[in-house]
Design a protein around this motif. Structure first.
Motif, PDB file in Angstrom:
ATOM      1  N   VAL A  75      36.777  32.245  41.917  1.00  0.00           N
ATOM      2  CA  VAL A  75      37.223  33.129  42.996  1.00  0.00           C
ATOM      3  C   VAL A  75      36.715  34.258  43.124  1.00  0.00           C
ATOM      4  O   VAL A  75      36.090  34.534  44.292  1.00  0.00           O
ATOM      5  N   ARG A  76      36.354  34.991  42.351  1.00  0.00           N
ATOM      6  CA  ARG A  76      35.433  36.191  42.268  1.00  0.00           C
ATOM      7  C   ARG A  76      34.324  35.852  42.741  1.00  0.00           C
ATOM      8  O   ARG A  76      33.677  36.525  43.676  1.00  0.00           O
ATOM      9  N   ASN A  77      33.616  34.956  42.258  1.00  0.00           N
ATOM     10  CA  ASN A  77      32.146  34.430  42.581  1.00  0.00           C
ATOM     11  C   ASN A  77      32.031  34.151  44.168  1.00  0.00           C
ATOM     12  O   ASN A  77      31.251  34.488  44.807  1.00  0.00           O
ATOM     13  N   ASN A  78      32.756  33.110  44.489  1.00  0.00           N
ATOM     14  CA  ASN A  78      32.725  32.261  45.874  1.00  0.00           C
ATOM     15  C   ASN A  78      33.407  33.069  46.821  1.00  0.00           C
ATOM     16  O   ASN A  78      32.849  33.312  48.137  1.00  0.00           O
ATOM     17  N   LEU A  79      34.747  33.969  46.708  1.00  0.00           N
ATOM     18  CA  LEU A  79      35.294  34.527  47.922  1.00  0.00           C
ATOM     19  C   LEU A  79      34.504  35.866  47.897  1.00  0.00           C
ATOM     20  O   LEU A  79      34.084  36.465  49.141  1.00  0.00           O
ATOM     21  N   GLY A  80      33.886  36.289  46.663  1.00  0.00           N
ATOM     22  CA  GLY A  80      33.082  37.422  46.757  1.00  0.00           C
ATOM     23  C   GLY A  80      31.900  37.214  47.594  1.00  0.00           C
ATOM     24  O   GLY A  80      31.269  38.105  48.567  1.00  0.00           O
ATOM     25  N   GLY A  81      31.142  36.022  47.249  1.00  0.00           N
ATOM     26  CA  GLY A  81      29.829  35.696  47.994  1.00  0.00           C
ATOM     27  C   GLY A  81      30.318  35.676  49.598  1.00  0.00           C
ATOM     28  O   GLY A  81      29.467  35.848  50.356  1.00  0.00           O
ATOM     29  N   HIS A  82      31.468  34.921  49.677  1.00  0.00           N
ATOM     30  CA  HIS A  82      31.703  34.941  51.244  1.00  0.00           C
ATOM     31  C   HIS A  82      31.815  36.224  52.079  1.00  0.00           C
ATOM     32  O   HIS A  82      31.315  36.461  52.826  1.00  0.00           O
ATOM     33  N   TRP A  83      32.858  37.268  51.430  1.00  0.00           N
ATOM     34  CA  TRP A  83      32.733  38.486  51.827  1.00  0.00           C
ATOM     35  C   TRP A  83      31.546  39.105  52.042  1.00  0.00           C
ATOM     36  O   TRP A  83      31.334  39.892  53.074  1.00  0.00           O
ATOM     37  N   LEU A 115      42.004  41.503  41.726  1.00  0.00           N
ATOM     38  CA  LEU A 115      41.508  40.132  41.400  1.00  0.00           C
ATOM     39  C   LEU A 115      42.603  39.798  40.096  1.00  0.00           C
ATOM     40  O   LEU A 115      42.548  38.528  39.789  1.00  0.00           O
ATOM     41  N   THR A 116      43.232  40.709  39.595  1.00  0.00           N
ATOM     42  CA  THR A 116      44.171  40.534  38.459  1.00  0.00           C
ATOM     43  C   THR A 116      45.408  39.681  38.903  1.00  0.00           C
ATOM     44  O   THR A 116      45.891  39.029  38.119  1.00  0.00           O
ATOM     45  N   VAL A 117      45.575  39.632  40.139  1.00  0.00           N
ATOM     46  CA  VAL A 117      46.688  38.877  40.802  1.00  0.00           C
ATOM     47  C   VAL A 117      46.248  37.178  40.759  1.00  0.00           C
ATOM     48  O   VAL A 117      47.111  36.452  41.100  1.00  0.00           O
ATOM     49  N   VAL A 118      44.954  37.021  40.549  1.00  0.00           N
ATOM     50  CA  VAL A 118      44.511  35.784  40.476  1.00  0.00           C
ATOM     51  C   VAL A 118      44.550  35.050  39.154  1.00  0.00           C
ATOM     52  O   VAL A 118      44.280  35.677  38.268  1.00  0.00           O
ATOM     53  N   PRO A 119      45.176  33.778  38.868  1.00  0.00           N
ATOM     54  CA  PRO A 119      45.382  33.184  37.683  1.00  0.00           C
ATOM     55  C   PRO A 119      44.155  33.270  37.065  1.00  0.00           C
ATOM     56  O   PRO A 119      42.972  32.913  37.498  1.00  0.00           O
ATOM     57  N   GLU A 120      44.142  33.425  35.730  1.00  0.00           N
ATOM     58  CA  GLU A 120      42.801  33.550  34.772  1.00  0.00           C
ATOM     59  C   GLU A 120      41.891  32.031  35.030  1.00  0.00           C
ATOM     60  O   GLU A 120      40.753  32.071  35.092  1.00  0.00           O
ATOM     61  N   THR A 121      42.686  30.878  35.213  1.00  0.00           N
ATOM     62  CA  THR A 121      42.063  29.608  35.138  1.00  0.00           C
ATOM     63  C   THR A 121      41.049  29.653  36.418  1.00  0.00           C
ATOM     64  O   THR A 121      40.122  28.659  36.439  1.00  0.00           O
ATOM     65  N   VAL A 122      41.184  30.234  37.552  1.00  0.00           N
ATOM     66  CA  VAL A 122      40.431  30.248  38.812  1.00  0.00           C
ATOM     67  C   VAL A 122      39.934  31.676  39.133  1.00  0.00           C
ATOM     68  O   VAL A 122      39.075  31.570  40.192  1.00  0.00           O
ATOM     69  N   LEU A 143      34.961  46.400  46.225  1.00  0.00           N
ATOM     70  CA  LEU A 143      36.365  46.642  46.797  1.00  0.00           C
ATOM     71  C   LEU A 143      37.403  46.799  45.564  1.00  0.00           C
ATOM     72  O   LEU A 143      38.338  47.464  45.700  1.00  0.00           O
ATOM     73  N   ASP A 144      37.069  46.277  44.353  1.00  0.00           N
ATOM     74  CA  ASP A 144      37.948  46.426  43.329  1.00  0.00           C
ATOM     75  C   ASP A 144      37.701  47.854  42.299  1.00  0.00           C
ATOM     76  O   ASP A 144      38.163  47.954  41.529  1.00  0.00           O
TER      77      ASP A 144
END
Length: 239
Positions: free
Chosen positions: A106-114, A95-102, A188-189
């Motif tokens: 992304v962690r919450n919602n993509l994680g929830g989806h996966w 998740l460090t590749v994801v910009p801090e602003t989102v 996963l992380d």
């Protein structure tokens, strides 16, 4: 149903768009565009896991809770376009590749989806009720028996403060391990090689039927596990 009134509105909207100078192709593309993320179908009825998980809980959990994560994800695609072109596993693994602003949404919602997509597939009204083959060998070697595995996973799930998940994974060392994650974080992380099974211990997964008795829900949940799917997860290539 698409009514005559709807058709008139669409026609008037198209006329207004053309009058404003927009190209018909852009309008058509916008109409035809599908959302990037969708809630996967269960593959079985909402009532299929009765009496262990009730129909109303399954309906709300799948359609509303999972649906909310998916709706939020589709709203995030504009802010982070890589969501549409990069596999969820690749993003959630680092998740460090994801910009801090989102990163947090992304962690919450993509994680929830996966997490939920994985969870629905792991449960079934059919399938093997006991682990077999290499998975059984690994469980017996690591925990002593299926019963002892269940005891340890349940203890981990019960001990998770607040909301989260309990997981059976293949760790960095290639051996089975039990881990827990908060909220909609995934394992996963954590450098795991594979995720074998996981159980949701958010209150929305059990409260309508079991109220505050999370331990009772966990004890019952194992009756829904498809060990064929767990074995397939165990046999997958490392993530």
């Amino acid at each position: 149903m698409f009514s005559r009134r709807d058709g008139l509105r669409l026609t008037l909207g198209l006329a207004a768009t053309l009058a404003a100078g927009a190209r018909p192709g852009l309008f058509s593309s916008a109409l035809a565009a599908d959302p990037v993320f969708k809630v996967p179908p269960l593959g079985y009825g909402y009532d299929a896991l009765e009496p262990y998980i009730d129909t109303l809980t399954m309906t709300i959990h799948h359609d509303k809770h999972h649906g909310a994560y998916v709706a939020a994800l589709n709203g995030l695609v504009e802010k982070y376009p890589e969501l549409a072109t990069t596999s969820p596993v690749a993003i959630l693994t680092d998740l460090t590749v994801v910009p801090e602003t989102v990163r947090a949404p992304v962690r919450n919602n993509l994680g929830g989806h996966w997490n939920h997509s994985f969870f629905w597939e792991l449960m079934t009204p059919g399938g093997a009720k006991e682990p077999g083959g290499d998975l059984k060998t690994a469980i017996d070697s690591t925990f002593g028996s299926k019963a002892q595995l269940i005891e340890k996973v349940n203890a981990t799930g019960t001990g998770r403060f607040g909301s989260g998940w309990a997981w059976l994974v293949v760790g960095k060392d290639g051996k089975l391990a039990i881990v827990s994650t908060p909220n909609q974080d995934t394992p996963l992380d954590q450098g795991v090689q594979r995720v074998v099974l996981g159980v949701d211990v958010w209150e929305h997964a059990y409260y309508l039927k079991y109220q505050n008795k999370r331990a009772d829900y966990l004890a019952a949940w194992w009756n829904t596990v498809n060990w064929d799917k767990a074995a397939a997860n165990f046999a997958k290539a490392p993530v």
